[in-house]
Design an enzyme around this catalytic site. Structure first.
Site, PDB file in Angstrom:
ATOM      1  CG  HIS A 243      -1.909  -1.056   1.338  1.00  6.24           C
ATOM      2  ND1 HIS A 243      -3.047  -1.136   0.558  1.00  6.24           N
ATOM      3  CD2 HIS A 243      -1.948  -2.130   2.160  1.00  6.24           C
ATOM      4  CE1 HIS A 243      -3.752  -2.199   0.905  1.00  6.24           C
ATOM      5  NE2 HIS A 243      -3.112  -2.828   1.864  1.00  6.24           N
TER       6      HIS A 243
HETATM    7  O1  RIB Z   1      -5.317   0.085   4.509  1.00  7.72           O
HETATM    8  C1  RIB Z   1      -3.926   0.112   4.280  1.00  7.72           C
HETATM    9  C2  RIB Z   1      -3.256   1.040   5.221  1.00  7.72           C
HETATM   10  O2  RIB Z   1      -3.423   0.568   6.540  1.00  7.72           O
HETATM   11  C3  RIB Z   1      -1.723   1.131   5.010  1.00  7.72           C
HETATM   12  O3  RIB Z   1      -1.285   2.410   5.360  1.00  7.72           O
HETATM   13  C4  RIB Z   1      -1.182   0.126   5.969  1.00  7.72           C
HETATM   14  O4  RIB Z   1       0.124   0.469   6.456  1.00  7.72           O
HETATM   15  C5  RIB Z   1      -2.164   0.250   7.098  1.00  7.72           C
HETATM   16  O5  RIB Z   1      -1.739   1.344   7.904  1.00  7.72           O
END
Ligand code: RIB
Ligand code: CA
Length: 313
Positions: A243
């Protein structure tokens, strides 16, 4: 050309850490003014510890880490140990950090670092619940107008949520903070699950990372391997979404992404859809477009970039 000054606000699990390490590996393009931590994936003491661990592993302890909010603006903290492990950095044992946190409260530090520079210079890279950013905006009403851009990983459009059917984690944990940020008037780019779910950290990509053969890439091979397990089981995919590094990848290689401006508001009242990012993609309301939403990514180019930059540390 002068490197672009950025502040990275984060709740390290490994995907967060890869983000600020890729930024530090790109001094020609980016100047990391500070890393600021917030409660999110795990409680604040652990997100701060994980940030320091990652910087020590990379030999970049000159990068200052400032701790911020230990809880959302108005709600109790929801964490994600079921995804990232009790420490938030499960999968590979890194020594406890010896580097101290820098003195200062992250929201106040964000204000100081932005306001001491010319308008339009500093970009906030947000990888976590937006509590620190909302507090900084509340402390300094001129902050939004002084920022170059806010680039955040969070939210969802047609992909649905990952913590409820409607909400993505970073927004869900502190929806009131997210609402304040999206409404602040600064130029905002949002990278939602629609985009990050196209960027799967497959075993082949992990093997490519491991083949770099440094202690850092070895450590992150194991950290990311652990980190993708939950999503692989949940979604049945051959890999888990990587992500947060999309935020810095967008700054380094915007051609890897595509999207458009739309109005986005955050649901803060409904218990059913709390934290949902409501995207007016087809402009069916009178609401003004306030966010550039990136829906697509060139995943091959993204992983090539991430692995190349990590190999430089
Ligand atoms: O939904 C994904 C997010 O949530 C990313 O930032 C991951 O690190 C978690 O914090
Ligand atoms: Ca994060």
């Amino acid at each position: 050309m002068k490197p672009r000054p950025i502040i990275i606000d984060t709740d390290p699990s490994p995907d967060d850490a890869v983000t600020f390490l890729v930024a530090l590996a790109s001094p020609a393009e980016l100047e990391v003014l500070a890393v600021t931590t917030v409660a999110g994936n795990v409680p604040l003491p652990l997100t701060s510890k994980n940030a320091l661990k990652a910087l020590e592993l990379a030999g970049r302890t000159e990068t200052r880490v400032f701790a911020g909010a230990s809880a959302p603006l108005m709600r109790r903290l929801v964490t994600a140990e079921h995804v990232h492990g009790r420490t938030g950095f499960d999968g590979y044992d890194l020594p406890d950090p010896v580097t101290p946190l820098a003195p200062g409260f992250a929201p106040e530090v964000i204000v100081d670092l932005v306001m001491c520079r010319e308008p339009g210079e500093v970009t906030l890279c947000c990888l976590a619940p937006l509590t620190n950013i909302a507090l900084a905006l509340a402390k300094e009403p001129r902050l939004a107008g002084h920022l170059r851009e806010i680039v955040l990983m969070g939210g969802s459009f047609s992909e649905g949520g990952n913590v409820t059917p409607a909400a993505e984690f970073n927004i869900y944990v502190d929806p009131e903070a997210a609402a304040k940020v999206l409404d602040c008037g600064a130029p905002i780019t949002m990278i939602p699950l629609d985009c990050t779910h196209q960027a799967l950290n497959t075993q082949a990509r992990l093997d490519k990372l491991r083949a770099v053969g440094t202690p850092l890439t070895e450590a992150f091979y194991h950290l990311l391997k652990f980190n993708k397990m939950f999503d692989e089981q949940k979604y049945g995919w051959e890999g888990g979404p990587l992500h947060d590094p999309t935020v810095v990848a967008y700054l380094l290689a915007p051609h890897l992404f595509s999207g458009r401006k739309a109005n986005i508001v955050v649901e803060c009242a409904s218990s059913l859809t709390l934290g949902m990012t409501v995207v007016d993609w087809w402009s069916v309301t009178e609401r003004k477009p306030n966010v550039q939403l990136l829906r697509n990514i060139d995943a091959h180019g993204y992983f090539d970039l991430v692995i190349d930059r990590l190999s430089r540390l």
